[in-house]
Motif scaffolding. Sequence first.
Motif, PDB file in Angstrom:
ATOM      1  N   HIS A   1     113.368  18.847  44.527  1.00  0.00           N
ATOM      2  CA  HIS A   1     113.462  19.472  43.203  1.00  0.00           C
ATOM      3  C   HIS A   1     112.672  20.771  43.250  1.00  0.00           C
ATOM      4  CE1 HIS A   1     115.043  15.740  41.500  1.00  0.00           C
ATOM      5  NE2 HIS A   1     114.039  15.107  42.073  1.00  0.00           N
ATOM      6  N   GLU A   2     113.170  21.805  42.622  1.00  0.00           N
ATOM      7  CA  GLU A   2     112.495  23.103  42.545  1.00  0.00           C
ATOM      8  C   GLU A   2     112.123  23.383  41.091  1.00  0.00           C
ATOM      9  OE1 GLU A   2     111.742  25.258  45.058  1.00  0.00           O
ATOM     10  OE2 GLU A   2     112.655  24.010  46.612  1.00  0.00           O
ATOM     11  N   LEU A   3     110.823  23.475  40.829  1.00  0.00           N
ATOM     12  CA  LEU A   3     110.327  23.697  39.475  1.00  0.00           C
ATOM     13  C   LEU A   3     109.537  24.995  39.410  1.00  0.00           C
ATOM     14  CD1 LEU A   3     108.852  20.129  38.826  1.00  0.00           C
ATOM     15  CD2 LEU A   3     111.200  20.897  38.493  1.00  0.00           C
ATOM     16  N   ARG A   4     109.304  25.474  38.206  1.00  0.00           N
ATOM     17  CA  ARG A   4     108.403  26.596  37.947  1.00  0.00           C
ATOM     18  C   ARG A   4     107.278  26.064  37.060  1.00  0.00           C
ATOM     19  NH1 ARG A   4     107.701  30.062  41.009  1.00  0.00           N
ATOM     20  NH2 ARG A   4     106.754  31.330  39.403  1.00  0.00           N
ATOM     21  N   MET A   5     106.052  26.430  37.397  1.00  0.00           N
ATOM     22  CA  MET A   5     104.899  25.970  36.654  1.00  0.00           C
ATOM     23  C   MET A   5     104.102  27.157  36.137  1.00  0.00           C
ATOM     24  SD  MET A   5     101.158  25.091  37.115  1.00  0.00           S
ATOM     25  CE  MET A   5     101.075  25.875  38.644  1.00  0.00           C
ATOM     26  N   GLU A   6     103.640  27.042  34.914  1.00  0.00           N
ATOM     27  CA  GLU A   6     102.710  28.009  34.342  1.00  0.00           C
ATOM     28  C   GLU A   6     101.571  27.230  33.709  1.00  0.00           C
ATOM     29  OE1 GLU A   6     105.038  30.201  31.499  1.00  0.00           O
ATOM     30  OE2 GLU A   6     105.582  31.706  32.998  1.00  0.00           O
ATOM     31  N   ARG A   7     100.343  27.712  33.921  1.00  0.00           N
ATOM     32  CA  ARG A   7      99.156  27.148  33.266  1.00  0.00           C
ATOM     33  C   ARG A   7      98.493  28.269  32.495  1.00  0.00           C
ATOM     34  NH1 ARG A   7      96.665  22.315  35.210  1.00  0.00           N
ATOM     35  NH2 ARG A   7      97.981  21.373  36.790  1.00  0.00           N
TER      36      ARG A   7
ATOM     37  N   MET B   1     103.912  26.589  45.474  1.00  0.00           N
ATOM     38  CA  MET B   1     104.487  27.760  46.126  1.00  0.00           C
ATOM     39  C   MET B   1     104.022  29.057  45.462  1.00  0.00           C
ATOM     40  SD  MET B   1     106.382  26.045  48.262  1.00  0.00           S
ATOM     41  CE  MET B   1     107.346  27.366  48.952  1.00  0.00           C
ATOM     42  N   LYS B   2     103.367  29.913  46.267  1.00  0.00           N
ATOM     43  CA  LYS B   2     102.988  31.268  45.860  1.00  0.00           C
ATOM     44  C   LYS B   2     102.288  31.353  44.505  1.00  0.00           C
ATOM     45  CE  LYS B   2     106.650  33.296  48.608  1.00  0.00           C
ATOM     46  NZ  LYS B   2     107.835  34.119  48.650  1.00  0.00           N
TER      47      LYS B   2
ATOM     48  N   ALA C   1     103.355  29.487  39.428  1.00  0.00           N
ATOM     49  CA  ALA C   1     103.676  29.061  40.791  1.00  0.00           C
ATOM     50  C   ALA C   1     104.978  28.283  40.780  1.00  0.00           C
ATOM     51  CB  ALA C   1     102.554  28.186  41.357  1.00  0.00           C
ATOM     52  N   GLY C   2     105.564  28.178  41.950  1.00  0.00           N
ATOM     53  CA  GLY C   2     106.671  27.257  42.131  1.00  0.00           C
ATOM     54  C   GLY C   2     106.106  25.900  42.502  1.00  0.00           C
ATOM     55  N   VAL C   3     106.830  24.845  42.178  1.00  0.00           N
ATOM     56  CA  VAL C   3     106.472  23.489  42.587  1.00  0.00           C
ATOM     57  C   VAL C   3     107.705  22.901  43.248  1.00  0.00           C
ATOM     58  CG1 VAL C   3     105.740  21.194  41.853  1.00  0.00           C
ATOM     59  CG2 VAL C   3     104.824  23.219  40.698  1.00  0.00           C
ATOM     60  N   ARG C   4     107.551  22.512  44.488  1.00  0.00           N
ATOM     61  CA  ARG C   4     108.684  21.948  45.241  1.00  0.00           C
ATOM     62  C   ARG C   4     108.401  20.475  45.533  1.00  0.00           C
ATOM     63  NH1 ARG C   4     110.020  25.276  50.189  1.00  0.00           N
ATOM     64  NH2 ARG C   4     111.097  26.475  48.595  1.00  0.00           N
ATOM     65  N   TYR C   5     109.239  19.604  44.986  1.00  0.00           N
ATOM     66  CA  TYR C   5     109.215  18.187  45.355  1.00  0.00           C
ATOM     67  C   TYR C   5     110.014  18.048  46.640  1.00  0.00           C
ATOM     68  CZ  TYR C   5     107.124  16.358  41.102  1.00  0.00           C
ATOM     69  OH  TYR C   5     106.253  16.055  40.102  1.00  0.00           O
ATOM     70  N   LEU C   6     109.501  17.261  47.576  1.00  0.00           N
ATOM     71  CA  LEU C   6     110.145  17.165  48.876  1.00  0.00           C
ATOM     72  C   LEU C   6     111.149  16.012  48.958  1.00  0.00           C
ATOM     73  CD1 LEU C   6     107.053  18.023  51.097  1.00  0.00           C
ATOM     74  CD2 LEU C   6     108.805  19.538  50.160  1.00  0.00           C
TER      75      LEU C   6
ATOM     76  N   ILE D   1      94.761  31.938  45.270  1.00  0.00           N
ATOM     77  CA  ILE D   1      95.818  32.728  44.659  1.00  0.00           C
ATOM     78  C   ILE D   1      96.433  33.584  45.767  1.00  0.00           C
ATOM     79  CG2 ILE D   1      96.329  34.516  42.952  1.00  0.00           C
ATOM     80  CD1 ILE D   1      95.479  31.741  41.795  1.00  0.00           C
ATOM     81  N   GLY D   2      97.760  33.611  45.815  1.00  0.00           N
ATOM     82  CA  GLY D   2      98.456  34.373  46.839  1.00  0.00           C
ATOM     83  C   GLY D   2      98.856  33.553  48.057  1.00  0.00           C
ATOM     84  N   SER D   3      98.400  32.279  48.147  1.00  0.00           N
ATOM     85  CA  SER D   3      98.808  31.421  49.271  1.00  0.00           C
ATOM     86  C   SER D   3     100.329  31.281  49.279  1.00  0.00           C
ATOM     87  CB  SER D   3      98.198  30.022  49.140  1.00  0.00           C
ATOM     88  OG  SER D   3      96.802  30.067  49.143  1.00  0.00           O
ATOM     89  N   GLU D   4     100.901  31.185  50.465  1.00  0.00           N
ATOM     90  CA  GLU D   4     102.345  31.009  50.574  1.00  0.00           C
ATOM     91  C   GLU D   4     102.760  29.639  50.030  1.00  0.00           C
ATOM     92  OE1 GLU D   4     106.042  32.544  51.209  1.00  0.00           O
ATOM     93  OE2 GLU D   4     104.150  33.596  51.398  1.00  0.00           O
ATOM     94  N   GLN D   5     102.101  28.585  50.521  1.00  0.00           N
ATOM     95  CA  GLN D   5     102.362  27.241  50.012  1.00  0.00           C
ATOM     96  C   GLN D   5     101.160  26.344  50.305  1.00  0.00           C
ATOM     97  OE1 GLN D   5     106.019  26.189  51.993  1.00  0.00           O
ATOM     98  NE2 GLN D   5     104.960  25.177  53.664  1.00  0.00           N
TER      99      GLN D   5
END
Length: 128
Positions: free
Chosen positions: A91-97, A71-72, A82-87, A53-57
């Motif tokens: 694509h830029e997504l937001r994820m919640e668990r 992401m973060k 966290a953010g989820v970035r497809y390379l 938790i707290g990692s940059e990426q």
Amino acid sequence: REFMRAIGYSALIAQTAGLAEAQQSIQHRGDEMRCRFETVPPLSPTRFTIFRIGSEQVKTSDDVGRETLLMKPTWRGDILAAGVRYLKPAHELRMERYMEGDRMVEHLRYPGKGLEMRRIFRKAESQI
């Protein structure tokens, strides 16, 4: 299916996604998460990810093996966000668990396209 097509899955994969079962085993100790991901039948090799938790990426991959970045990752109360970035394609997504009763919910949002998707997991024995 619309969400999956929007993040670049082929029509065939998006159409048949309901036939595969996603399995995730998660061990959580303090700020460290150890995750094991696989699909049945296998769409890609079993994947393992360790992050804090707290990692940059953190380098990860999706269910079919496409490269992503987590992401973060942070806690917002009982929600892992966290953010989820497809390379490729980007694509830029937001994820919640979070938990709903005895089920874990993975809630993905694609703000740029106004789409969202929820996957619901039932508890199973850990295989990490």
